[in-house]
Design a protein around this motif. Structure first.
Motif, mmCIF file in Angstrom:
data_model
loop_
_atom_site.group_PDB
_atom_site.id
_atom_site.type_symbol
_atom_site.label_atom_id
_atom_site.label_comp_id
_atom_site.label_asym_id
_atom_site.label_seq_id
_atom_site.Cartn_x
_atom_site.Cartn_y
_atom_site.Cartn_z
ATOM 1 N N GLY A 1 -3.039 -0.253 -3.037
ATOM 2 C CA GLY A 1 -3.307 1.017 -2.378
ATOM 3 C C GLY A 1 -3.445 2.174 -3.344
ATOM 4 N N ARG A 2 -3.979 1.920 -4.548
ATOM 5 C CA ARG A 2 -4.143 2.959 -5.561
ATOM 6 C C ARG A 2 -5.549 3.560 -5.492
ATOM 7 N N ASP A 3 -5.693 4.728 -6.079
ATOM 8 C CA ASP A 3 -6.979 5.412 -6.142
ATOM 9 C C ASP A 3 -7.736 4.900 -7.362
ATOM 10 N N PHE A 4 -8.627 3.944 -7.148
ATOM 11 C CA PHE A 4 -9.355 3.331 -8.256
ATOM 12 C C PHE A 4 -10.203 4.352 -9.000
ATOM 13 N N SER B 1 -15.555 -3.272 3.459
ATOM 14 C CA SER B 1 -14.425 -2.337 3.536
ATOM 15 C C SER B 1 -14.079 -1.779 2.155
ATOM 16 N N THR B 2 -14.260 -2.587 1.127
ATOM 17 C CA THR B 2 -14.051 -2.106 -0.243
ATOM 18 C C THR B 2 -15.020 -0.973 -0.563
ATOM 19 N N MET C 1 -5.712 -0.915 2.146
ATOM 20 C CA MET C 1 -6.383 -0.509 0.917
ATOM 21 C C MET C 1 -6.005 0.907 0.489
ATOM 22 N N LEU C 2 -5.629 1.733 1.470
ATOM 23 C CA LEU C 2 -5.243 3.115 1.165
ATOM 24 C C LEU C 2 -3.726 3.330 1.238
ATOM 25 N N ARG C 3 -3.007 2.236 1.403
ATOM 26 C CA ARG C 3 -1.541 2.236 1.402
ATOM 27 C C ARG C 3 -0.959 3.143 2.497
ATOM 28 N N LEU D 1 -6.917 -2.075 -4.886
ATOM 29 C CA LEU D 1 -6.999 -2.193 -3.429
ATOM 30 C C LEU D 1 -5.754 -2.853 -2.863
ATOM 31 N N GLU D 2 -5.244 -3.866 -3.556
ATOM 32 C CA GLU D 2 -4.030 -4.536 -3.098
ATOM 33 C C GLU D 2 -2.826 -3.597 -3.138
#
Length: 305
Positions: A273-276, A32-33, A64-66, A270-271
């Motif tokens: 919900g930020r855009d890495f 999923s990551t 993961m996408l908040r 991911l925790e």
């Protein structure tokens, strides 16, 4: 309890140009990551992307996408997916949106799961998309057959198979009294968990066999959790083995798309919900994820990009 009003009306994938399935032979490899970060990387490459999360028992992509807790609405053409950003460049459909309580367990038998998977494929109004990333459950069960069969009429681009670092031929321990040293292998480096990594190899091989049996093209193999990035000095340490994913891809005759290290910044993004891809361009994981996206873009058939 599933929200009962979300159950009818046709939509389709006619406006989706390319479909990429993300598979893994076992759980816990970060599938999923990879699905989430691949979608973000494609978005930053200027593409309009959808994510179909068909991991019915473990729908983690909304978190993961908040966008957990958002509602799915019924439109004229079917279910309207949840848009992740204001520009509506990423849309998401997940079992997580259909649960009345986020911690509710999905206790369903196979036929009911397969029916919902088919409905996810046929009844979501995606509109025009460049790429649809399908995050599948682990394994090679009837749920995977349902996904592949439902998507077959739309000619998926192929499958991206995710694995963890592994040794292709694990060390053998000498038999008691044999007196012989452990044989060495040019592609086998010391690993603190040789037995676990050998299990991982078998699972990935079974996933590749599944793809061959169902006629699903393998776009390539991704090695996730490939080394650990120190949060203090940024040095990457190989806590498992090294190079096994690439060697496995070579033996299986499939492309190797890259290695993604374990990075605390990626975990935190991911925790939260930020855009890495946007927030951590200096992370060692950033070039790996961007490169995987670029390789998938380069495999798009000419004239269809």
């Amino acid at each position: 309890m599933i929200r009962a009003h979300l159950l009818q009306e046709p939509g389709n994938l006619a406006g989706v140009r390319h479909i990429v399935l993300v598979l893994s032979g076992k759980g816990g490899v970060g599938k999923s990551t990879i699905s989430t970060e691949l979608a973000l990387a494609l978005r930053h490459a200027g593409k309009k992307v959808g994510i179909l999360d068909v991991d019915l028992c473990g729908p983690s992509v909304p978190r993961m996408l908040r966008v957990q807790g958002r509602a799915v609405h019924q439109g004229d053409s079917g279910w309207v997916p949840v848009f992740v950003d204001r520009e509506q460049s990423i849309s998401l459909m997940s079992m997580g949106f259909l649960l009345e309580q986020p911690d509710e367990a999905v206790v369903w038998r196979g036929p009911k799961k397969n029916a919902l998977i088919k409905q996810f494929v046929s009844d979501v109004a995606w509109g025009q998309l460049d790429y649809l990333v399908v995050d599948t459950p682990p394994g090679t069960s009837d749920e995977h057959m349902a996904v592949v069969d439902a998507l077959r009429p739309y000619s998926p681009l192929g499958a991206l198979v995710v694995t963890t670092p592994q040794v292709l031929f694990p060390h053998r321990r000498p038999r008691p009294g044999a007196g012989s040293a452990v044989p060495s292998s040019p592609i086998c480096c010391p690993c603190p968990f040789p037995g676990l990594q050998a299990v991982s190899v078998g699972d990935v091989r079974r996933e590749l066999t599944f793809c061959r049996k169902v006629g699903l093209r393998v776009i390539g193999l991704v090695e996730n959790m490939s080394g650990f990035v120190c949060p203090h000095c940024s040095e990457c340490t190989n806590i498992f083995s090294r190079g096994g994913g690439e060697e496995l891809a070579r033996h299986a005759g499939v492309p190797f798309l890259g290695s993604v290290p374990l990075d605390p910044e990626l975990t935190r993004s991911l925790e939260d919900g930020r855009d890495f891809i946007q927030d951590f361009p200096d992370s060692p994981a950033f070039p790996a994820l961007s490169s995987i996206a670029q390789k998938i873009l380069s495999q798009t058939p000419a004239g269809l990009s």
